[in-house]
Scaffold this active site. Sequence first.
Site: not given
Length: 581
Positions: A295-297, A352
């Site tokens: 995901g956004s990491t 994000s």
Amino acid sequence: MKKFAFKPNGSLYPWRFRLVIALLGLCCVAVTWRIVELHVLDEGFLKNQGDKRSVRHVPIPAHRGQITDRNGEPLAVSTPVLTIWANPSQLINQQQQWPALAEALGTDLSTFSQRLQSNADKEFIYLRRRMVPAAGEAVMALKVPGVYSIEEYRRFYPAGEVAAHLVGFTNVDEKGQEGVELAYDHWLEGLPGKRQVLQDRRGRLIKDVQVVKNARPGNDLALSIDLRLQYLAHRQLREALQEFEARAGSIVMLDVRTGEVLAMVNHPTYNPNNRAHLKPDMMRNRALIDVFEPGSTVKPISMSAALASGRWSPTDQVNVYPGTLRIGRYTIRDVSRAPGGVLDLTGILLKSSNVGMSKIAFDIGGPALRETMQNVGFGQYTGLGFPGERVGNLPSYREWRQAETAALSYGYGLSVTTMQMAQAYAILANDGRKAPMSLLRINEKPGTQQMIPEDVALTVQGMLQQVIELPGGTFRAQVPGYHVSGKSGTARKTSVGSKGYKEDSYRSLFAGFAPSTDPRIAIAVVIDEPTKGGYYGGLVAAPVFSGLMSNALRLLNIAPDNLAEMQQVELPTVDAGEERG
């Protein structure tokens, strides 16, 4: 007519009689000579033959090497135990002593007698293995004919469930089965010795003759983890899973400069000292085996690729209005709307924005994204040598379509492990340099390899600090007294056995490092399927990062870099009498 006269005593064929007598005489001489030879000239032969029927070589057990943390705290030790065995052909006739023996062994009398009778024709059965010395000696004190003992060692794990997935365990024969115990089995296992003894035909010891070969104990192993940090991570993760009623979770903590694993915990876990009710899924080291879409990491890695391309700078802006982007039959959406619809690169990370990240990815191209992700360790082994470690998946396409490029830029379409995610952030924190990862304690700082340009890594460090500290940022990840950098993520879980994603099933993620001005520790947190109180990474995983990082920085005596100005306070004067009181 002439009569035939019979001549007795061999007179008819005298030469045959003489031949038989001669042969019998030679046999007597040969037997007599052999007796003289064995008893006078070669007297050692009979002695040797007798010894062969009574001399035995009994193995001397060798204890397995000790496993410790980086500070010498024991994680796995071998303790002496007694194994009780019996010769059923002897014991079967001692029925009057069975009740006392069964009680000393801690078993039911009926079970004991049934087992003994079913093996009555055998000469060896185990009665009970690995008894503590006091209990084993109590059994032997009964002096039951046909009952014997063997000295062995049993593996004990002082840290219990806290380090179970990392350390692993051994089987009943002290052979590594999981974790470090399996990975370093040849290093840890000892070499048994030999002792020469005299025994009678029933195997009873008559005399201890000599030690033929000394036992060599196994080699000790010092791991890189700090047991104090391991306990903290274990507690922090357990509390988070209870609070959000999550299915599972994992945490990895790395030393940014050396690449050492300071802590690695998973839940659910198990007690390696008592595996009676152990379930297979509890043994899985999720930090190295479970793969997931990050995901956004992954957006800071994608942003590093954009900055390294030279086509983008931190002040450049991207129009993300209206918060959606249509690509064929797919629609990319932003959870958080940007004021005015325009964001700079730091704002894309702060909000994000999937739309903003996608537009940047279209400009630099999928191959540039993939190369940077590969440089930080995605799709590759970490080099830890841990059994069962998975590499995840980093896709490579002959032709990169927009949907594939966009998905990769904001953390979908690839899979990583918690360990890989921690390593990627450790590389960012180490000014773009990759230190070889290690589960063993390192005494000297290892060489590093530049994987991301240093100026790019420093820029991304500053951007991630603002992601935590700016208004609207991930404030739950803040650590009092320190500047920290990091990024949260929330990834939907894929369906098993069918295409697409599960409904209302997420992983909450957070990865970061501190102190931002001189990074020392990188932490990755994964919470699997939180079901109560929310599921966003900034809500669920970020507080876990904050609590663990706060304790770790203080425990390791790392100086704060975000202290408020000290206020000068004038204390009232106290006379000597009051001071003593």
